[in-house]
Design a protein around this motif. Sequence first.
Motif, PDB file in Angstrom:
ATOM      1  N   ASP A   1       0.839  -1.205   0.000  1.00  0.00           N
ATOM      2  CA  ASP A   1       0.000   0.000   0.000  1.00  0.00           C
ATOM      3  C   ASP A   1       0.871   1.251   0.000  1.00  0.00           C
ATOM      4  O   ASP A   1       0.585   2.224  -0.712  1.00  0.00           O
ATOM      5  N   VAL A   2       1.925   1.212   0.815  1.00  0.00           N
ATOM      6  CA  VAL A   2       2.822   2.364   0.973  1.00  0.00           C
ATOM      7  C   VAL A   2       4.260   1.895   0.882  1.00  0.00           C
ATOM      8  O   VAL A   2       4.620   0.868   1.474  1.00  0.00           O
ATOM      9  N   VAL A   3       5.075   2.642   0.169  1.00  0.00           N
ATOM     10  CA  VAL A   3       6.523   2.440   0.196  1.00  0.00           C
ATOM     11  C   VAL A   3       7.163   3.732   0.680  1.00  0.00           C
ATOM     12  O   VAL A   3       6.924   4.801   0.116  1.00  0.00           O
ATOM     13  N   VAL A   4       7.949   3.631   1.744  1.00  0.00           N
ATOM     14  CA  VAL A   4       8.659   4.777   2.308  1.00  0.00           C
ATOM     15  C   VAL A   4      10.119   4.673   1.897  1.00  0.00           C
ATOM     16  O   VAL A   4      10.784   3.684   2.223  1.00  0.00           O
ATOM     17  N   VAL A   5      10.603   5.660   1.179  1.00  0.00           N
ATOM     18  CA  VAL A   5      12.014   5.702   0.827  1.00  0.00           C
ATOM     19  C   VAL A   5      12.723   6.524   1.894  1.00  0.00           C
ATOM     20  O   VAL A   5      12.500   7.716   2.014  1.00  0.00           O
ATOM     21  N   GLY A   6      13.562   5.866   2.686  1.00  0.00           N
ATOM     22  CA  GLY A   6      14.256   6.520   3.791  1.00  0.00           C
ATOM     23  C   GLY A   6      13.775   5.994   5.122  1.00  0.00           C
ATOM     24  O   GLY A   6      12.622   6.222   5.508  1.00  0.00           O
ATOM     25  N   GLY A   7      14.653   5.278   5.819  1.00  0.00           N
ATOM     26  CA  GLY A   7      14.278   4.682   7.106  1.00  0.00           C
ATOM     27  C   GLY A   7      14.882   5.392   8.289  1.00  0.00           C
ATOM     28  O   GLY A   7      15.124   4.776   9.335  1.00  0.00           O
ATOM     29  N   GLY A   8      15.140   6.700   8.152  1.00  0.00           N
ATOM     30  CA  GLY A   8      15.606   7.491   9.282  1.00  0.00           C
ATOM     31  C   GLY A   8      14.488   7.745  10.274  1.00  0.00           C
ATOM     32  O   GLY A   8      13.450   7.062  10.252  1.00  0.00           O
ATOM     33  N   MET A   9      14.672   8.719  11.138  1.00  0.00           N
ATOM     34  CA  MET A   9      13.698   8.953  12.204  1.00  0.00           C
ATOM     35  C   MET A   9      12.302   9.245  11.658  1.00  0.00           C
ATOM     36  O   MET A   9      11.309   8.641  12.085  1.00  0.00           O
ATOM     37  N   VAL A  10      12.214  10.160  10.698  1.00  0.00           N
ATOM     38  CA  VAL A  10      10.902  10.581  10.188  1.00  0.00           C
ATOM     39  C   VAL A  10      10.282   9.489   9.328  1.00  0.00           C
ATOM     40  O   VAL A  10       9.090   9.179   9.456  1.00  0.00           O
ATOM     41  N   GLY A  11      11.074   8.866   8.460  1.00  0.00           N
ATOM     42  CA  GLY A  11      10.542   7.805   7.603  1.00  0.00           C
ATOM     43  C   GLY A  11      10.069   6.607   8.400  1.00  0.00           C
ATOM     44  O   GLY A  11       9.000   6.041   8.124  1.00  0.00           O
ATOM     45  N   ALA A  12      10.842   6.208   9.415  1.00  0.00           N
ATOM     46  CA  ALA A  12      10.451   5.065  10.244  1.00  0.00           C
ATOM     47  C   ALA A  12       9.187   5.371  11.029  1.00  0.00           C
ATOM     48  O   ALA A  12       8.306   4.510  11.193  1.00  0.00           O
ATOM     49  N   ALA A  13       9.066   6.615  11.527  1.00  0.00           N
ATOM     50  CA  ALA A  13       7.852   7.000  12.256  1.00  0.00           C
ATOM     51  C   ALA A  13       6.634   6.953  11.350  1.00  0.00           C
ATOM     52  O   ALA A  13       5.560   6.475  11.747  1.00  0.00           O
ATOM     53  N   ALA A  14       6.783   7.420  10.106  1.00  0.00           N
ATOM     54  CA  ALA A  14       5.665   7.371   9.160  1.00  0.00           C
ATOM     55  C   ALA A  14       5.257   5.936   8.876  1.00  0.00           C
ATOM     56  O   ALA A  14       4.063   5.617   8.792  1.00  0.00           O
ATOM     57  N   ALA A  15       6.236   5.052   8.721  1.00  0.00           N
ATOM     58  CA  ALA A  15       5.941   3.646   8.444  1.00  0.00           C
ATOM     59  C   ALA A  15       5.125   3.026   9.576  1.00  0.00           C
ATOM     60  O   ALA A  15       4.136   2.311   9.342  1.00  0.00           O
ATOM     61  N   ILE A  16       5.511   3.309  10.814  1.00  0.00           N
ATOM     62  CA  ILE A  16       4.779   2.746  11.951  1.00  0.00           C
ATOM     63  C   ILE A  16       3.374   3.319  12.019  1.00  0.00           C
ATOM     64  O   ILE A  16       2.390   2.578  12.202  1.00  0.00           O
ATOM     65  N   GLY A  17       3.252   4.641  11.884  1.00  0.00           N
ATOM     66  CA  GLY A  17       1.930   5.263  11.963  1.00  0.00           C
ATOM     67  C   GLY A  17       0.973   4.724  10.926  1.00  0.00           C
ATOM     68  O   GLY A  17      -0.205   4.462  11.221  1.00  0.00           O
ATOM     69  N   LEU A  18       1.448   4.528   9.698  1.00  0.00           N
ATOM     70  CA  LEU A  18       0.586   4.000   8.641  1.00  0.00           C
ATOM     71  C   LEU A  18       0.367   2.499   8.812  1.00  0.00           C
ATOM     72  O   LEU A  18      -0.707   1.988   8.501  1.00  0.00           O
ATOM     73  N   GLY A  19       1.379   1.814   9.323  1.00  0.00           N
ATOM     74  CA  GLY A  19       1.206   0.395   9.611  1.00  0.00           C
ATOM     75  C   GLY A  19       0.149   0.160  10.675  1.00  0.00           C
ATOM     76  O   GLY A  19      -0.596  -0.823  10.628  1.00  0.00           O
ATOM     77  N   GLN A  20       0.062   1.076  11.645  1.00  0.00           N
ATOM     78  CA  GLN A  20      -0.955   0.949  12.687  1.00  0.00           C
ATOM     79  C   GLN A  20      -2.369   1.092  12.138  1.00  0.00           C
ATOM     80  O   GLN A  20      -3.335   0.688  12.789  1.00  0.00           O
ATOM     81  N   LEU A  21      -2.489   1.675  10.941  1.00  0.00           N
ATOM     82  CA  LEU A  21      -3.803   1.794  10.295  1.00  0.00           C
ATOM     83  C   LEU A  21      -4.179   0.527   9.526  1.00  0.00           C
ATOM     84  O   LEU A  21      -5.252   0.466   8.932  1.00  0.00           O
ATOM     85  N   GLY A  22      -3.289  -0.461   9.521  1.00  0.00           N
ATOM     86  CA  GLY A  22      -3.554  -1.718   8.828  1.00  0.00           C
ATOM     87  C   GLY A  22      -3.040  -1.764   7.406  1.00  0.00           C
ATOM     88  O   GLY A  22      -3.291  -2.737   6.692  1.00  0.00           O
ATOM     89  N   LEU A  23      -2.329  -0.726   6.961  1.00  0.00           N
ATOM     90  CA  LEU A  23      -1.785  -0.702   5.609  1.00  0.00           C
ATOM     91  C   LEU A  23      -0.515  -1.533   5.541  1.00  0.00           C
ATOM     92  O   LEU A  23       0.226  -1.641   6.521  1.00  0.00           O
ATOM     93  N   SER A  24      -0.257  -2.109   4.380  1.00  0.00           N
ATOM     94  CA  SER A  24       1.011  -2.811   4.169  1.00  0.00           C
ATOM     95  C   SER A  24       2.055  -1.790   3.747  1.00  0.00           C
ATOM     96  O   SER A  24       1.816  -0.963   2.867  1.00  0.00           O
ATOM     97  N   VAL A  25       3.217  -1.836   4.406  1.00  0.00           N
ATOM     98  CA  VAL A  25       4.238  -0.808   4.226  1.00  0.00           C
ATOM     99  C   VAL A  25       5.591  -1.456   3.988  1.00  0.00           C
ATOM    100  O   VAL A  25       5.938  -2.438   4.654  1.00  0.00           O
ATOM    101  N   ALA A  26       6.340  -0.902   3.056  1.00  0.00           N
ATOM    102  CA  ALA A  26       7.745  -1.276   2.879  1.00  0.00           C
ATOM    103  C   ALA A  26       8.605  -0.052   3.107  1.00  0.00           C
ATOM    104  O   ALA A  26       8.240   1.058   2.710  1.00  0.00           O
TER     105      ALA A  26
END
Length: 407
Positions: free
Chosen positions: A19-44
């Motif tokens: 559903d979502v691909v986040v390019v960049g796993g630093g502080m902000v990118g990792a936080a976005a991945a978790i927040g969207l993952g908590q909504l039930g979306l599949s994230v890479a």
Amino acid sequence: MQDASFTSTNTSGNANHYDVVVVGGGMVGAAAAIGLGQLGLSVAVIESRQPQPYDPLQPLDVRVSAISVASEQLLTRLGVMDELLTMRHAPYTGLETWELDGCLTAFSAEQVDQSHLGYFFENRVIQLSLWQQIYKMDNITLLCPAKVMQFSRLRDSHQVGILLDNGDTLTTTLLIGADGANSQVRQWAGIGLTGWDYAQSAMLININTQTPQQSITWQQFTPAGPRSLLPLPGNHASLVWYDDANRIKQLSQLSDLQLAEQIRLHFPSRLDPNFTVENRGSFPLTRRHAQQYYQDNLVIIGDAAHTINPLAGQGVNIGFKDVDVLVAQIANAIGNGKTWWHASVLKHYQQARYYDNQLMMTAMDAFYAGFSNNLLPLKLLRNGALKLANIDSPLKRKVLKYALGLN
């Protein structure tokens, strides 16, 4: 700690879809991945290197951030704050600023009914705590080490295709650029920038001092630029020396002993002179602001969207605000049965963040320019402003709350 390396199991040549691909796993990118993952979306999450494992005995990094109360609240909702507080950190309860032969202005947590104004953490420790949370979530995949070779828009599918350096391909409905100031995502999207270089640099210097752990962060303004102290755990502190780029380059070439002598000469006497230099680094000061934050199926956050003068330590905090608003807008769309990745949803994110970021950037620029010179009329004006700011008033409390992200 789990190994974050990723081995593709895709041998069919078909793209893995998220559903979502986040390019960049630093502080902000990792936080976005978790927040969207908590909504039930599949994230890479695509990241070139994983954070170093935590060891309380390892040297302190020079890259540190002041985490505001609002950022603390976000990290709590993401489920990482309790774990983060088990690692090295330093809470601070006050902020003081003054200039040479000028007035002092002090802000305290008590003025806004808080126990503290925030925490100082090493950036790597924040990132590490976020990754540890990601490992617990089955719907988030970390692709690391990995780099993007190519982006493409897939015809008639409302998706973005991504080719990685190992030959794997991904497709996604929403591509998020959290890949820093030189964002590959932003450049591919053709999103322009406004901004400038400040012709100044900042030097970060970790010191070991005889003074116990401090709870006040302070900065003294000089015509050449501010001199700041950031509390760190134990008998440690981070000094920030802002100055002309050539002066910082010269300081960077000194030995630790020579640099310590320059610090004693040019930092305020309030700094304990009994210290040793442990680590240092420097970076140029720049301002960059993307002309827009979104396109169809694409959004940028954090430093990919804006870089700010680090004077007030707001860089990662406004990045976390981006995350908070983006996740809230997508959650609202999902809750109301709307197409969560539609441009109209991303537009609401931009509307909520663009001018707020612009305001913070402009305020920091004005503050920096107003104090980094020695013109007598301006000196008198800012001394008057500091006197006024030091009066405990509703306006002072409102300014402090805004800086902490509490309104």
